[in-house]
Design a protein around this motif. Sequence first.
Motif, PDB file in Angstrom:
ATOM      1  N   HIS A  82       3.832  10.584  -4.819  1.00 21.09           N
ATOM      2  CA  HIS A  82       3.079   9.854  -5.843  1.00 21.09           C
ATOM      3  C   HIS A  82       2.699  10.713  -7.044  1.00 21.09           C
ATOM      4  N   GLU A  83       3.265  11.897  -7.162  1.00 19.28           N
ATOM      5  CA  GLU A  83       2.938  12.719  -8.328  1.00 19.28           C
ATOM      6  C   GLU A  83       3.339  12.008  -9.613  1.00 19.28           C
ATOM      7  N   ASP A  84       4.530  11.420  -9.634  1.00 15.85           N
ATOM      8  CA  ASP A  84       5.031  10.753 -10.832  1.00 15.85           C
ATOM      9  C   ASP A  84       5.500   9.333 -10.567  1.00 15.85           C
ATOM     10  N   THR A  85       5.311   8.867  -9.334  1.00 22.14           N
ATOM     11  CA  THR A  85       5.729   7.512  -8.972  1.00 22.14           C
ATOM     12  C   THR A  85       4.500   6.696  -8.597  1.00 22.14           C
ATOM     13  N   PRO A  86       4.265   5.572  -9.271  1.00 25.01           N
ATOM     14  CA  PRO A  86       3.088   4.754  -8.955  1.00 25.01           C
ATOM     15  C   PRO A  86       3.201   4.123  -7.568  1.00 25.01           C
ATOM     16  N   GLY A  87       2.098   3.518  -7.152  1.00 26.47           N
ATOM     17  CA  GLY A  87       2.088   2.744  -5.923  1.00 26.47           C
ATOM     18  C   GLY A  87       2.590   1.342  -6.181  1.00 26.47           C
ATOM     19  N   PRO A  88       2.460   0.490  -5.186  1.00 25.28           N
ATOM     20  CA  PRO A  88       1.723   0.723  -3.947  1.00 25.28           C
ATOM     21  C   PRO A  88       2.464   1.621  -2.963  1.00 25.28           C
ATOM     22  N   THR A  89       1.734   2.038  -1.933  1.00 22.74           N
ATOM     23  CA  THR A  89       2.291   2.808  -0.838  1.00 22.74           C
ATOM     24  C   THR A  89       2.523   1.873   0.332  1.00 22.74           C
ATOM     25  N   ALA A  90       3.631   2.077   1.029  1.00 22.91           N
ATOM     26  CA  ALA A  90       3.943   1.221   2.177  1.00 22.91           C
ATOM     27  C   ALA A  90       4.459   2.070   3.325  1.00 22.91           C
ATOM     28  N   PRO A  91       4.147   1.681   4.571  1.00 21.21           N
ATOM     29  CA  PRO A  91       4.697   2.413   5.717  1.00 21.21           C
ATOM     30  C   PRO A  91       6.169   2.089   5.897  1.00 21.21           C
ATOM     31  N   GLU A  92       6.928   3.077   6.341  1.00 15.92           N
ATOM     32  CA  GLU A  92       8.325   2.869   6.702  1.00 15.92           C
ATOM     33  C   GLU A  92       8.344   2.343   8.134  1.00 15.92           C
ATOM     34  N   LEU A  93       8.355   1.021   8.277  1.00 19.63           N
ATOM     35  CA  LEU A  93       8.160   0.405   9.586  1.00 19.63           C
ATOM     36  C   LEU A  93       9.302   0.701  10.547  1.00 19.63           C
ATOM     37  N   SER A  94      10.489   0.980  10.035  1.00 19.58           N
ATOM     38  CA  SER A  94      11.619   1.241  10.925  1.00 19.58           C
ATOM     39  C   SER A  94      11.442   2.529  11.718  1.00 19.58           C
ATOM     40  N   ASP A  95      10.550   3.410  11.264  1.00 19.79           N
ATOM     41  CA  ASP A  95      10.324   4.671  11.968  1.00 19.79           C
ATOM     42  C   ASP A  95       9.298   4.553  13.091  1.00 19.79           C
ATOM     43  N   LEU A  96       8.531   3.456  13.112  1.00 19.68           N
ATOM     44  CA  LEU A  96       7.435   3.359  14.078  1.00 19.68           C
ATOM     45  C   LEU A  96       7.941   3.388  15.512  1.00 19.68           C
ATOM     46  N   GLY A  97       9.022   2.681  15.778  1.00 24.33           N
ATOM     47  CA  GLY A  97       9.545   2.621  17.138  1.00 24.33           C
ATOM     48  C   GLY A  97       9.987   3.965  17.663  1.00 24.33           C
TER      49      GLY A  97
END
Length: 390
Positions: free
Chosen positions: A283-298
């Motif tokens: 997020h230094e130069d990229t705005p939000g929003p922020t989202a979780p990478e749900l494919s990694d949760l499993g």
Amino acid sequence: MTTDHDWITTPITADLLRGALDLEPTERGLLPHRLPARARRQIPDGQLAMAEAQPSGVRLVFRTRATAVELDTLPTKLVYVGAPPRPDGVYELVVDGRPAGRASVIGGRTMTIDMATGAASTRPGAVGTLRFDGLSDGVKDVEIWLPHNESTELVALRTDAPVEPAPDRGRKVWLHHGSSISHGSDAAGPTSTWPARAASLAGVELINLGLSGSALLDPFTARAMRDTAADLISVKIGINLVNTDAMRLRAFGPAVHGFLDTVRDGHPTTPLLVVSPLLCPIHEDTPGPTAPELSDLGAGRLRFLAMGDPAERASGKLTLRVIRDELARIVEQRAAEDPNLHHLDGLDLYGEADFAELPLPDQLHPDAVTHRRIGERFARLAFTAQGAFA
């Protein structure tokens, strides 16, 4: 409850607790809150309601000759759909200022959260007991730090010797507000969050208003700070405003001014430190929003992604670099009339060299080792030499 001691039950009252701004009576006991009732009535979302009831920095403090202590609590455990189980919250025992034990309470309520939809449901559970035994039989000051990331109803305190409130040691009170990093996300325990570490090194009493996902310049949080007695105040601003894509640059500046104005209404000359964001490369130069990478949760991993477009900065979307520049400008402008207002660049707490050595495991939050480093740096930069709190 065990029966091998002659137990004395002591009512849990406000004079045995530090770090909470309110105590809510429940059917079982007391629920510590880090925002007062008036503020809680204005909370607009479940995230903040959950965060402020997690007792980061809240601790039972008393003086006793007891060799054994039991505490009955009703915790609320968090379960995220598709993610690995979270460890039980940690209670830490401190005796005469020194670590003396750790324990957890099994069971309790369960709140299940679906990160994809935001839906949440709660399942009831039973009260549990933690026990610290084998303490010296001399008079001592005992602290039990509650889990920083697990809502905890206090049900009963038992000891094998009488308890009285610990005496006031005359230490300064440091009131701090920030995001999940200040709340203690991924810290090893409640005394290991970076604010708790800094407070211990500086010898001050901590009131931690680090509110996970919720450092959003909310007026009710500013009023809570205005109305809380404190000798030193700090406000860490930035990352959650980007995470939530809550406002544009046009609104950000006036919102910062308004927040600081409200705090100053109650603390006109108190040292007030504005802290800008730590390094967060996504997020230094990229705005939000922020989202979780749900494919990694499993797979047992949690990563966060920046969903904005860097080109949107031109239309006023906030990035961490934009926020740092604006905060420095605002503090410089206000400091001309407010000599007790100070600024600390978050990159001095955690910057590029730190990221290279200790990267953010989920791209957003520091790990336990990094919490320690940030706390030690804050103590040095804020509380010593020419620091704002020297």
